[in-house]
Design an enzyme around this catalytic site. Structure first.
Site, PDB file in Angstrom:
ATOM      1  N   GLU A 121      82.635 -15.683  29.456  1.00  0.00           N
ATOM      2  CA  GLU A 121      81.652 -15.904  30.517  1.00  0.00           C
ATOM      3  C   GLU A 121      81.124 -14.572  31.025  1.00  0.00           C
ATOM      4  O   GLU A 121      81.635 -13.509  30.674  1.00  0.00           O
ATOM      5  CB  GLU A 121      82.273 -16.699  31.676  1.00  0.00           C
ATOM      6  CG  GLU A 121      82.676 -18.121  31.310  1.00  0.00           C
ATOM      7  CD  GLU A 121      82.969 -18.961  32.538  1.00  0.00           C
ATOM      8  OE1 GLU A 121      82.365 -18.709  33.587  1.00  0.00           O
ATOM      9  OE2 GLU A 121      83.814 -19.864  32.440  1.00  0.00           O
ATOM     10  N   ARG A 153      91.582 -18.903  48.457  1.00  0.00           N
ATOM     11  CA  ARG A 153      91.928 -17.484  48.420  1.00  0.00           C
ATOM     12  C   ARG A 153      91.580 -16.862  49.766  1.00  0.00           C
ATOM     13  O   ARG A 153      90.421 -16.810  50.166  1.00  0.00           O
ATOM     14  CB  ARG A 153      91.162 -16.811  47.281  1.00  0.00           C
ATOM     15  CG  ARG A 153      91.634 -15.419  46.946  1.00  0.00           C
ATOM     16  CD  ARG A 153      91.089 -14.986  45.599  1.00  0.00           C
ATOM     17  NE  ARG A 153      89.642 -14.981  45.548  1.00  0.00           N
ATOM     18  CZ  ARG A 153      88.919 -15.271  44.455  1.00  0.00           C
ATOM     19  NH1 ARG A 153      89.523 -15.627  43.351  1.00  0.00           N
ATOM     20  NH2 ARG A 153      87.611 -15.217  44.499  1.00  0.00           N
TER      21      ARG A 153
END
Length: 404
Positions: free
Chosen positions: A281, A368
């Site tokens: 990616e 996160r």
């Protein structure tokens, strides 16, 4: 149409940041240190980058009219996308107005959609990728999965941080994977990609810097470990053979040149002893695994590199200064108000260590919330440093806090 305030003698620019997460926050700090004026935008108030920006806007960036209204209001010199959930096709209009889009409207449009970037990489540029197929319905998903073979990876075409991504080991898991992919998709694109599962030996991020007036530069490769498509730890420099590193750099330069524009790119690869280097990616902005550069592993962090590239400032070289590791701080709970934290003193008592709490206004399970970065001499044991960093990150706990 208006003329932007760009003046070759005036390096102060107005930057419109689209997406204000933790990566955007570090980018804003780097820009502030260069005297820039930043307007931070996101879909919710109090996002991390808004806390350090000059101005902020809260709106749905998938609403093209709302996006253009903010552009007309602030009349920025530069637009810097930080997330995928943007009505990216409207950025071509911004370029036509004379606004610099980072790295370019073409790059942002291609890379915000896995279908476009995969077709460019595999079909047009001939980069080695995993086999893949697309599906718009569950029936198409079943057919694609059986053609690709099991195990396979299923991802939404538009998502980030691993949302909606899953590994499927057999046909009985497809229905759950389809629902998860549709639920994790960003925007109104519900198409998914079904990928061959690559039994790789390791995976790396190759931070690649394209400049307005200079050569393409590469950081030392960053190794990382992911869970559910989202990064959990990273370390630099990753051990990569010279031949594999050369192949990765050639692929990264080829695809960034095709997409055009100046800025930092996080180009991800799988490394396999049998298959070689496989393109995975690409992100046209600072990469989450690149937070390890906050440990001073390089002479310039990925955020400083991005800032310089965006502003057209020279980057004479990128040098590796020491080894580093990062490990994320995840929330185990959902909060309704601003979270509190415990364990910060334990981390700060450790040598050669930084703790960064991102300042997100709410927490949810698996989100996160911070990162610990550690460093050591170039000749030190990187595996030992990784172990230390993960142990320290595990000491930080997210607490309910108090509603604002």
């Amino acid at each position: 149409m208006w003329l932007c305030s760009f003046n070759i003698l005036d390096m102060t620019k107005k930057i419109l940041l689209l997406g204000s997460g933790e990566l955007g926050k570090e980018f804003v700090i780097a820009c502030q240190r260069k005297g820039q004026h930043v307007v931070a935008c996101d879909a919710y108030a109090g996002a991390p980058a808004m806390q350090v920006a000059d101005e902020c806007e809260v709106f749905n960036m998938l609403d093209g009219d709302a996006l253009m209204a903010v552009v007309r209001k602030h009349r920025p010199d530069i637009i810097v996308p930080e997330i995928e959930a943007i009505r990216t096709e409207r950025l071509y209009e911004c370029e036509a107005m004379g606004i610099q889009v980072v790295p370019s409207a073409r790059a942002v449009n291609f890379t915000m959609n896995r279908k476009a970037i995969r077709e460019l990489a595999h079909t047009e540029l001939g980069l080695k990728t995993a086999n893949y197929k697309y599906a718009n319905t569950f029936d198409e998903l079943e057919q694609a999965a059986h053609e690709i073979g099991f195990p396979c990876i299923i991802k939404p075409l538009m998502s980030s941080s691993g949302h909606g991504q899953s590994k499927v080991d057999g046909p009985d898991e497809l229905e759950k994977a389809w629902a998860y992919a549709c639920g994790g998709a960003r925007g109104d694109v519900k198409e998914v990609i079904v990928e061959q599962f690559i039994p790789f030996d390791s995976e790396i991020t190759l931070l690649t810097v394209t400049q307005q007036n200079g050569p393409t530069l590469f950081c030392q490769p960053i190794g990382h470990v992911q869970k559910g498509g989202d990064y959990r730890e990273s370390f630099q420099p990753a051990a990569v053979s010279p031949d594999m590193l050369k192949d990765a750099q050639e692929m990264a330069e080829k695809i960034t040149r095709a997409l055009s524009g100046a800025g930092i790119w996080g180009v991800e690869f799988f490394l396999s002893r049998t298959e070689g280097v496989i393109f995975s990616e690409l992100s046209p902005r600072p990469h989450d695994t690149g937070m390890v550069t906050l440990a001073g592993t390089q002479n310039l962090s990925e955020f400083e590199l991005h800032c310089r590239a965006v502003l057209g400032l020279p980057i004479p070289e990128i040098t590796q200064e020491r080894i580093g590791a990062s490990a994320v701080v995840l929330s185990d709970i959902d909060t309704e108000g601003r979270p509190a934290y415990s364990g910060e003193a334990d981390v700060c008592a450790a040598t050669n260590t930084y703790l960064r709490i991102f300042g997100k206004p709410v927490a949810h399970v698996g989100r996160r919330m911070g990162v610990v970065v550690c460093w050591d001499r170039s000749d030190a044991d990187l595996n030992a440093l990784r172990t230390k960093c993960k142990a320290l990150a595990a000491k930080v706990k997210v607490l309910p806090g108090v509603e604002d």
